[in-house]
Write a protein that holds these residues in place. Structure first.
Motif, PDB file in Angstrom:
ATOM      1  N   SER A 181       4.525   8.851   7.752  1.00 13.21           N
ATOM      2  CA  SER A 181       5.595   9.797   7.420  1.00 13.21           C
ATOM      3  C   SER A 181       6.416   9.262   6.235  1.00 13.21           C
ATOM      4  CB  SER A 181       6.509  10.023   8.620  1.00 13.21           C
ATOM      5  OG  SER A 181       7.159   8.822   8.933  1.00 13.21           O
ATOM      6  N   GLY A 182       6.995  10.160   5.497  1.00  9.22           N
ATOM      7  CA  GLY A 182       7.773   9.770   4.325  1.00  9.22           C
ATOM      8  C   GLY A 182       6.861   9.385   3.179  1.00  9.22           C
ATOM      9  N   ASP A 183       7.465   8.990   2.048  1.00  9.51           N
ATOM     10  CA  ASP A 183       6.589   8.598   0.936  1.00  9.51           C
ATOM     11  C   ASP A 183       6.684   7.103   0.653  1.00  9.51           C
ATOM     12  OD1 ASP A 183       9.077   8.520  -0.071  1.00  9.51           O
ATOM     13  OD2 ASP A 183       8.799  10.076  -1.601  1.00  9.51           O
ATOM     14  N   LYS A 184       7.365   6.373   1.582  1.00  4.02           N
ATOM     15  CA  LYS A 184       7.542   4.944   1.291  1.00  4.02           C
ATOM     16  C   LYS A 184       6.430   4.085   1.872  1.00  4.02           C
ATOM     17  CE  LYS A 184      10.975   1.368   1.094  1.00  4.02           C
ATOM     18  NZ  LYS A 184      12.265   0.858   1.479  1.00  4.02           N
ATOM     19  N   LEU A 210      -5.014   8.642   4.347  1.00  6.73           N
ATOM     20  CA  LEU A 210      -4.251   9.078   3.169  1.00  6.73           C
ATOM     21  C   LEU A 210      -3.122   8.066   3.017  1.00  6.73           C
ATOM     22  CD1 LEU A 210      -3.975  12.939   3.843  1.00  6.73           C
ATOM     23  CD2 LEU A 210      -5.807  11.682   2.685  1.00  6.73           C
ATOM     24  N   VAL A 211      -3.292   7.123   2.112  1.00  2.00           N
ATOM     25  CA  VAL A 211      -2.359   5.995   2.027  1.00  2.00           C
ATOM     26  C   VAL A 211      -1.238   6.296   1.038  1.00  2.00           C
ATOM     27  CG1 VAL A 211      -2.122   3.582   1.368  1.00  2.00           C
ATOM     28  CG2 VAL A 211      -4.050   4.295   2.783  1.00  2.00           C
ATOM     29  N   ASN A 212      -0.046   6.441   1.577  1.00  8.50           N
ATOM     30  CA  ASN A 212       1.136   6.772   0.787  1.00  8.50           C
ATOM     31  C   ASN A 212       2.110   5.598   0.879  1.00  8.50           C
ATOM     32  OD1 ASN A 212       1.171   7.372   3.595  1.00  8.50           O
ATOM     33  ND2 ASN A 212       3.091   8.487   3.380  1.00  8.50           N
ATOM     34  N   SER A 219     -10.237   0.552   8.662  1.00 11.53           N
ATOM     35  CA  SER A 219     -11.101   0.992   9.767  1.00 11.53           C
ATOM     36  C   SER A 219     -11.411   2.488   9.672  1.00 11.53           C
ATOM     37  CB  SER A 219     -10.462   0.673  11.123  1.00 11.53           C
ATOM     38  OG  SER A 219      -9.396   1.556  11.375  1.00 11.53           O
ATOM     39  N   CYS A 220     -10.672   3.195   8.805  1.00 11.51           N
ATOM     40  CA  CYS A 220     -10.978   4.615   8.598  1.00 11.51           C
ATOM     41  C   CYS A 220     -12.258   4.717   7.766  1.00 11.51           C
ATOM     42  CB  CYS A 220      -9.815   5.313   7.890  1.00 11.51           C
ATOM     43  SG  CYS A 220      -8.309   5.331   8.910  1.00 11.51           S
ATOM     44  N   ASP A 221     -12.866   5.895   7.742  1.00 12.47           N
ATOM     45  CA  ASP A 221     -14.169   6.004   7.077  1.00 12.47           C
ATOM     46  C   ASP A 221     -14.047   5.866   5.564  1.00 12.47           C
ATOM     47  OD1 ASP A 221     -15.670   6.192   9.405  1.00 12.47           O
ATOM     48  OD2 ASP A 221     -14.860   8.197   9.695  1.00 12.47           O
ATOM     49  N   TYR A 222     -12.980   6.400   5.006  1.00 12.16           N
ATOM     50  CA  TYR A 222     -12.637   6.039   3.637  1.00 12.16           C
ATOM     51  C   TYR A 222     -11.179   6.330   3.378  1.00 12.16           C
ATOM     52  CZ  TYR A 222     -13.691  10.915   2.059  1.00 12.16           C
ATOM     53  OH  TYR A 222     -13.738  12.270   1.883  1.00 12.16           O
ATOM     54  N   ILE A 223     -10.742   5.833   2.201  1.00 15.94           N
ATOM     55  CA  ILE A 223      -9.302   5.840   1.900  1.00 15.94           C
ATOM     56  C   ILE A 223      -9.043   6.623   0.613  1.00 15.94           C
ATOM     57  CG2 ILE A 223      -7.316   4.381   1.276  1.00 15.94           C
ATOM     58  CD1 ILE A 223      -8.643   2.085   2.839  1.00 15.94           C
ATOM     59  N   LEU A 224      -8.084   7.540   0.674  1.00 16.88           N
ATOM     60  CA  LEU A 224      -7.545   8.169  -0.530  1.00 16.88           C
ATOM     61  C   LEU A 224      -6.119   7.640  -0.661  1.00 16.88           C
ATOM     62  CD1 LEU A 224      -8.750  11.854   0.073  1.00 16.88           C
ATOM     63  CD2 LEU A 224      -9.900  10.049  -1.248  1.00 16.88           C
ATOM     64  N   ALA A 225      -5.697   7.345  -1.875  1.00 12.29           N
ATOM     65  CA  ALA A 225      -4.388   6.704  -2.032  1.00 12.29           C
ATOM     66  C   ALA A 225      -3.496   7.495  -2.975  1.00 12.29           C
ATOM     67  CB  ALA A 225      -4.577   5.287  -2.574  1.00 12.29           C
ATOM     68  N   SER A 226      -2.194   7.373  -2.763  1.00 13.35           N
ATOM     69  CA  SER A 226      -1.280   7.938  -3.752  1.00 13.35           C
ATOM     70  C   SER A 226      -1.013   6.855  -4.803  1.00 13.35           C
ATOM     71  CB  SER A 226       0.014   8.423  -3.101  1.00 13.35           C
ATOM     72  OG  SER A 226       0.820   7.326  -2.772  1.00 13.35           O
ATOM     73  N   GLU A 227      -0.501   7.307  -5.965  1.00 12.87           N
ATOM     74  CA  GLU A 227      -0.255   6.362  -7.070  1.00 12.87           C
ATOM     75  C   GLU A 227       0.678   5.235  -6.647  1.00 12.87           C
ATOM     76  OE1 GLU A 227       1.356   9.312  -9.562  1.00 12.87           O
ATOM     77  OE2 GLU A 227      -0.570   9.836 -10.513  1.00 12.87           O
ATOM     78  N   ASN A 228       1.547   5.509  -5.663  1.00 13.17           N
ATOM     79  CA  ASN A 228       2.524   4.479  -5.261  1.00 13.17           C
ATOM     80  C   ASN A 228       2.018   3.608  -4.110  1.00 13.17           C
ATOM     81  OD1 ASN A 228       2.664   6.212  -3.104  1.00 13.17           O
ATOM     82  ND2 ASN A 228       4.900   6.274  -2.987  1.00 13.17           N
ATOM     83  N   ILE A 278      -7.382   8.361  -6.388  1.00 10.48           N
ATOM     84  CA  ILE A 278      -5.917   8.258  -6.409  1.00 10.48           C
ATOM     85  C   ILE A 278      -5.332   9.622  -6.768  1.00 10.48           C
ATOM     86  CG2 ILE A 278      -3.943   7.157  -7.544  1.00 10.48           C
ATOM     87  CD1 ILE A 278      -5.666   4.733  -8.061  1.00 10.48           C
ATOM     88  N   PHE A 279      -4.265   9.981  -6.071  1.00  8.42           N
ATOM     89  CA  PHE A 279      -3.569  11.248  -6.331  1.00  8.42           C
ATOM     90  C   PHE A 279      -2.086  10.961  -6.556  1.00  8.42           C
ATOM     91  CE2 PHE A 279      -7.209  12.173  -3.675  1.00  8.42           C
ATOM     92  CZ  PHE A 279      -7.739  13.328  -4.230  1.00  8.42           C
ATOM     93  N   SER A 280      -1.386  11.907  -7.169  1.00  7.33           N
ATOM     94  CA  SER A 280       0.070  11.771  -7.221  1.00  7.33           C
ATOM     95  C   SER A 280       0.559  11.926  -5.773  1.00  7.33           C
ATOM     96  CB  SER A 280       0.683  12.847  -8.111  1.00  7.33           C
ATOM     97  OG  SER A 280       0.579  14.102  -7.463  1.00  7.33           O
ATOM     98  N   PRO A 281       1.727  11.353  -5.446  1.00  6.40           N
ATOM     99  CA  PRO A 281       2.207  11.465  -4.056  1.00  6.40           C
ATOM    100  C   PRO A 281       2.234  12.921  -3.583  1.00  6.40           C
ATOM    101  CG  PRO A 281       3.557   9.887  -5.256  1.00  6.40           C
ATOM    102  CD  PRO A 281       2.619  10.490  -6.267  1.00  6.40           C
ATOM    103  N   ALA A 282       2.611  13.830  -4.482  1.00 13.08           N
ATOM    104  CA  ALA A 282       2.723  15.245  -4.077  1.00 13.08           C
ATOM    105  C   ALA A 282       1.359  15.886  -3.821  1.00 13.08           C
ATOM    106  CB  ALA A 282       3.472  16.027  -5.149  1.00 13.08           C
ATOM    107  N   GLU A 283       0.311  15.315  -4.407  1.00 12.61           N
ATOM    108  CA  GLU A 283      -1.028  15.934  -4.317  1.00 12.61           C
ATOM    109  C   GLU A 283      -1.928  15.269  -3.270  1.00 12.61           C
ATOM    110  OE1 GLU A 283      -2.352  18.602  -6.289  1.00 12.61           O
ATOM    111  OE2 GLU A 283      -0.208  18.870  -6.673  1.00 12.61           O
ATOM    112  N   LEU A 284      -1.437  14.184  -2.654  1.00  9.94           N
ATOM    113  CA  LEU A 284      -2.318  13.399  -1.780  1.00  9.94           C
ATOM    114  C   LEU A 284      -2.870  14.235  -0.612  1.00  9.94           C
ATOM    115  CD1 LEU A 284      -3.567  10.642  -1.015  1.00  9.94           C
ATOM    116  CD2 LEU A 284      -1.450  10.131   0.222  1.00  9.94           C
TER     117      LEU A 284
END
Ligand code: HXC
Length: 263
Positions: free
Chosen positions: A60-63, A106-108, A121-130, A185-191
């Motif tokens: 939760s949150g973007d931090k 979805l790593v934020n 341990s997840c099958d794969y990772i998508l990350a935000s720029e931060n 990698i996505f922008s936080p808003a697009e993750l």
């Protein structure tokens, strides 16, 4: 009705696609025993629903995705309690890997220590720029304990795993991408939107074949190449006993979209 799980929000952004949001923002979503148990129960429940095709996991949150295991809870643990705590986390990571449905992290923000191990341990990772990855355990006088030394070395190789774990350095999303720890990698808003696009693609494929493929990749990583290929031959043959194979191939030859079952 969706059951409630402590410190988790379960939402269904799309039919057959679930999002688990770890919601303990005051502690940057740090993992304590209660949260590990909640996550385990949530994954078990979602995986028991035949309609679940993809699960996404975020913080939760973007931090922070998860800033680690809960240091305050660990501070006074005895060695025996630490062993139980590690085992609880290990069971969760195995639960995620053995989940029939693919799990996308979805790593934020901060993804440290136990949080990084959870993402791995997840099958794969998508990350935000931060996103900031790292295994800072040695700076606290402990080793990783939810499988980091094992999964990271298998994922990025011995030298890179040594660098991450022995220095405790924080690793940017860009560097994690270079090492294939995250796929995109996505922008936080697009993750979330980016995750949904991929989850939707997976959900349109044969659930049976997706499940077999996930199992093959996980099981094969713990086998010799020869044994893994043998297992693939067997699972490939098994897929010819499913309705999805009949439907998938008929749909291709009839030039129409496949209508797969919910198996
Ligand atoms: C408990 C944590 C926490 C954690 C943050 N918090 N991380 N609480 N365990 N892992 C709490 C802080 O105490 C603080 O609470 C609140 O979250 C906000 O954190 P701040 O430090 O004030 O934020 P900031 O200055 O922005 O720094 C963010 C941070 C830092 C860089 C992520 O919090 C940090 O270094 N956290 C610890 C990271 C870490 O070492 N993780 C690995 C843990 S060991 P208050 O109440 O003061 O506001 C581990 C082992 C796994 O994961 C294996 C176990 C078997």
């Amino acid at each position: 009705m969706t059951p409630t799980f402590d410190h988790l929000l379960l939402t269904q952004p799309q039919d057959n696609i679930w999002l688990i949001t770890i919601d303990r923002p005051k502690a940057l979503n740090a993992l304590n025993s209660a949260l590990l148990m909640s996550l385990n129960q949530a994954f078990q429940w979602l995986d028991s629903l035949p309609s679940t095709k993809v699960i996404m996991l975020t913080g939760s949150g973007d931090k922070a995705f998860v800033a680690g295991a809960d240091v305050a809870a660990m501070q006074s643990m005895t060695a025996l309690e630490a062993r139980d705590f590690s085992s609880l986390g290990m069971a969760l990571m195995q639960q995620i890997e053995s989940c029939s449905a693919p799990v996308i992290a979805l790593v934020n923000g901060f993804c440290l220590g136990g949080g990084c191990e959870l993402a791995l341990s997840c099958d794969y990772i998508l990350a935000s720029e931060n996103a900031v990855f790292g295994q800072p355990e040695v700076s606290l006088g402990i080793t990783p304990g939810f499988g980091g030394t094992q999964r990271l070395a298998r994922s990025i190789g011995k030298g890179n795993a040594m660098h991450w774990i022995l220095t405790g350095d924080r690793i940017s999303a860009q560097n994690a991408l270079k090492l294939n720890v995250c796929n995109q990698i996505f922008s936080p808003a697009e993750l979330l939107k980016g995750g949904l696009v991929q989850a939707d693609k997976i959900a349109r494929n044969s659930p049976c074949a997706v499940r077999f493929a996930k199992q093959l990749i996980h099981q094969g990583l713990n086998m010799s190449l020869q044994d893994g290929c043998q297992l693939e031959t067997e699972r490939f043959a098994l897929s010819f006993t499913t309705q999805d194979q009949t439907e998938g191939m008929a749909a291709f030859l009839e030039r129409r979209p496949a209508r797969f079952s919910n198996q």
